[in-house]
Design an enzyme around this catalytic site. Structure first.
Site, PDB file in Angstrom:
ATOM      1  N   TYR A 140      13.524  31.493   5.799  1.00 22.81           N
ATOM      2  CA  TYR A 140      12.251  32.055   6.278  1.00 22.81           C
ATOM      3  C   TYR A 140      12.208  32.118   7.805  1.00 22.81           C
ATOM      4  O   TYR A 140      12.639  31.173   8.477  1.00 22.81           O
ATOM      5  CB  TYR A 140      11.090  31.176   5.838  1.00 22.81           C
ATOM      6  N   ASP A 194      11.253  23.740  -1.519  1.00 27.38           N
ATOM      7  CA  ASP A 194      12.066  23.037  -2.511  1.00 27.38           C
ATOM      8  C   ASP A 194      13.549  22.981  -2.172  1.00 27.38           C
ATOM      9  O   ASP A 194      14.336  22.426  -2.930  1.00 27.38           O
ATOM     10  CB  ASP A 194      11.926  23.731  -3.871  1.00 27.38           C
ATOM     11  N   ARG A 209     -10.289  -0.196  14.989  1.00 28.00           N
ATOM     12  CA  ARG A 209     -10.304   0.473  13.696  1.00 28.00           C
ATOM     13  C   ARG A 209     -11.321  -0.296  12.870  1.00 28.00           C
ATOM     14  O   ARG A 209     -12.467  -0.406  13.287  1.00 28.00           O
ATOM     15  CB  ARG A 209      -8.877   0.455  13.110  1.00 28.00           C
ATOM     16  N   LYS A 252       0.843  -1.204   0.000  1.00 27.93           N
ATOM     17  CA  LYS A 252       0.000   0.000   0.000  1.00 27.93           C
ATOM     18  C   LYS A 252       0.874   1.248   0.000  1.00 27.93           C
ATOM     19  O   LYS A 252       2.081   1.160   0.280  1.00 27.93           O
ATOM     20  CB  LYS A 252      -0.903  -0.017   1.233  1.00 27.93           C
ATOM     21  N   HIS A 266      -5.730  -7.250  13.087  1.00 26.42           N
ATOM     22  CA  HIS A 266      -4.538  -6.388  13.045  1.00 26.42           C
ATOM     23  C   HIS A 266      -4.131  -6.025  14.463  1.00 26.42           C
ATOM     24  O   HIS A 266      -4.989  -5.673  15.278  1.00 26.42           O
ATOM     25  CB  HIS A 266      -4.854  -5.135  12.226  1.00 26.42           C
ATOM     26  N   ARG A 303       1.917 -11.053   7.133  1.00 24.48           N
ATOM     27  CA  ARG A 303       1.453  -9.869   6.400  1.00 24.48           C
ATOM     28  C   ARG A 303       2.346  -8.658   6.702  1.00 24.48           C
ATOM     29  O   ARG A 303       1.869  -7.611   7.122  1.00 24.48           O
ATOM     30  CB  ARG A 303       0.028  -9.594   6.879  1.00 24.48           C
ATOM     31  N   CYS A 352      12.635  24.912   3.418  1.00 26.82           N
ATOM     32  CA  CYS A 352      11.703  25.568   2.486  1.00 26.82           C
ATOM     33  C   CYS A 352      10.975  24.492   1.670  1.00 26.82           C
ATOM     34  O   CYS A 352      11.230  23.300   1.823  1.00 26.82           O
ATOM     35  CB  CYS A 352      12.446  26.505   1.556  1.00 26.82           C
TER      36      CYS A 352
HETATM   37  C1  LIG Z   1      -0.274  -1.566   6.924  1.00 28.94           C
HETATM   38  C2  LIG Z   1      -0.810  -2.855   7.369  1.00 28.94           C
HETATM   39  C3  LIG Z   1       0.041  -3.958   7.560  1.00 28.94           C
HETATM   40  C4  LIG Z   1       1.537  -3.867   7.493  1.00 28.94           C
HETATM   41  O1  LIG Z   1       2.022  -3.268   8.675  1.00 28.94           O
HETATM   42  P1  LIG Z   1       3.573  -3.210   8.972  1.00 28.94           P
HETATM   43  O2  LIG Z   1       3.671  -2.672  10.339  1.00 28.94           O
HETATM   44  O3  LIG Z   1       4.180  -2.303   7.968  1.00 28.94           O
HETATM   45  O4  LIG Z   1       4.087  -4.596   8.847  1.00 28.94           O
HETATM   46  C5  LIG Z   1      -0.541  -5.187   7.850  1.00 28.94           C
HETATM   47  N1  LIG Z   1      -1.884  -5.296   7.986  1.00 28.94           N
HETATM   48  C6  LIG Z   1      -2.720  -4.253   7.851  1.00 28.94           C
HETATM   49  C7  LIG Z   1      -4.174  -4.454   8.027  1.00 28.94           C
HETATM   50  C8  LIG Z   1      -2.211  -2.996   7.549  1.00 28.94           C
HETATM   51  O5  LIG Z   1      -3.047  -1.960   7.429  1.00 28.94           O
END
Ligand SMILES: *Cc1c(COP(=O)(O)O)cnc(C)c1O
Length: 375
Positions: free
Chosen positions: A272, A321, A137, A39, A171, A231, A319
């Site tokens: 700045y 850039d 979540r 992602k 998760h 994962r 800044c």
């Molecule tokens: C982003 C994400 C992961 C990966 O998490 P890491 O900490 O980068 O390994 C795994 N599962 C879900 C649902 C996520 O949103």
């Protein structure tokens, strides 16, 4: 690399990525599948090149956040299974099915919508059920008083026509954090996950071929939670407190060049807001990188970058850039010299600590303007 790109670029080592993939794979129990999280443009590393490598190396699954990210992979020739971790409006059920993309289902209401649309099309959507075991979540509520209702809703969702429940996952909130509390919390999340899966099987006769919960933290610290698939995201790219345990290597090196160098007398204010004033005759370099490239403005005056075998302190507000660095002690660094923002010489943790954030955010922040150069 062409001359145009010789401003600021991100070197991506596909060799290190392959090394990391193989090292993680080797650490897994036999038969455990590997899902690579790609992602957010593969955490800034480039979703397509990373996915192509993983596909060729034999990974089993990819995960993205949304439909657009999944379609980018399909258009780029990625044929392996892809799981969408976030929400997809049910109106796109047909696209998901046509492109063979697996959708996460997080509650009964959404299961009903996907089911109705799949039935209308006369087709079947592959889904993974997501359980909320303590991340608070996305996912079916199943903790505490919600257990019975959660189990019931998962069973009802899985029995709906037009849905093929291939997997179930959850998760973790603190699997990457040390300490007894975090360990107890992670173990409790895991126990609840397994309890729901067992109840769904016992009461509903529903069995999931792919059960997965291990993100990067759990992949390293809780190998007993690997189940049918791990994962990891961050780990794959060579970061995370536990990446050292597996001998993983960072895959990204963010590099810029010195645009110009000038000498300033003591008492000269820089950039700045005049947030830095020279206290000696200073040889100041201007770097071709700013917050529009992904360098957080929050680290203004709080960091240094690797150049010419040493470290150049960053001076004044960053800044959009550009930003300035003190090169007085580094006479070997000249106009055109390379400066490493983060990479093997300058740990990304130095910058993420200074920015009061985590490496994830700095990696994702490297903007579209910064060309990725693959090695
Ligand atoms: C982003 C994400 C992961 C990966 O998490 P890491 O900490 O980068 O390994 C795994 N599962 C879900 C649902 C996520 O949103």
């Amino acid at each position: 690399m062409n001359d145009l790109q010789k401003r600021t670029w991100a070197e991506i080592s596909l060799e290190n990525l392959r090394h990391n993939y193989e090292a993680i794979r080797k650490s897994l129990p036999a038969g455990c599948r590997f899902l690579g999280v790609v992602k957010a443009d593969a955490y800034g590393h480039g979703a397509l090149p990373v996915s192509r490598l993983l596909q060729e190396a034999g990974a089993d699954y990819l995960a993205v956040s949304c439909l657009d990210e999944a379609l980018e992979l399909r258009r780029g020739g990625i044929t392996m299974p892809i799981l969408i971790l976030g929400h997809t409006p049910y109106a796109y059920t047909g696209t998901l099915i046509e492109e063979n993309i697996t959708q996460t289902v997080t509650c009964l209401a959404k299961a009903l919508e996907y089911s109705a649309e799949a039935v209308r099309l006369g087709k079947e959507l592959k889904i993974h059920i997501k359980l909320d075991t303590g991340m608070s979540r996305l996912g079916f509520l199943c903790a505490g008083n919600y257990f019975e209702e959660g189990v019931d809703n998962v069973i009802r969702s899985c029995r709906l026509p037009g849905l093929n429940p291939e997997g179930v996952y959850t998760h973790f909130a603190v699997s990457d954090e040390p300490g007894e509390d975090s360990e107890a919390y992670t173990r409790a999340q895991f126990r609840l996950f397994m309890d729901v899966i067992a109840a769904v099987k016992a009461r509903g006769g529903v069995e999931f071929p792919i059960r997965h919960c291990a993100n990067s933290g759990a992949t390293v610290s809780y190998p007993e939670m690997a189940l049918d698939m791990v994962r990891p995201g961050l780990l794959l790219y060579g970061y995370g407190d536990s990446s050292g345990k597996l001998g993983l290597l960072p895959c990204m090196r963010l590099v810029t060049t010195v645009s110009t160098i000038k000498f300033y007398e003591p008492g000269t204010s820089v950039s700045y807001g005049r947030r830095f004033t020279t206290d000696r005759r200073t040889r100041m370099g201007v770097l071709a990188i700013g917050y529009a490239d992904g360098l957080p403005r929050l680290i203004s005056n709080k960091c240094s970058f690797a150049a010419g075998g040493g470290f150049a302190p960053q001076r004044g507000s960053i800044c959009m850039d550009m930003c300035m660095v003190d090169l007085t002690e580094l006479p070997q660094v000249d106009v055109g010299s390379e400066v490493e923002l983060f990479g093997p010489m300058n740990s990304i943790y130095k910058l993420s600590d200074a920015a009061q954030t985590i490496p994830y955010e700095l990696l994702c922040a490297v903007s579209k303007r910064v060309p990725r150069v693959y090695k």
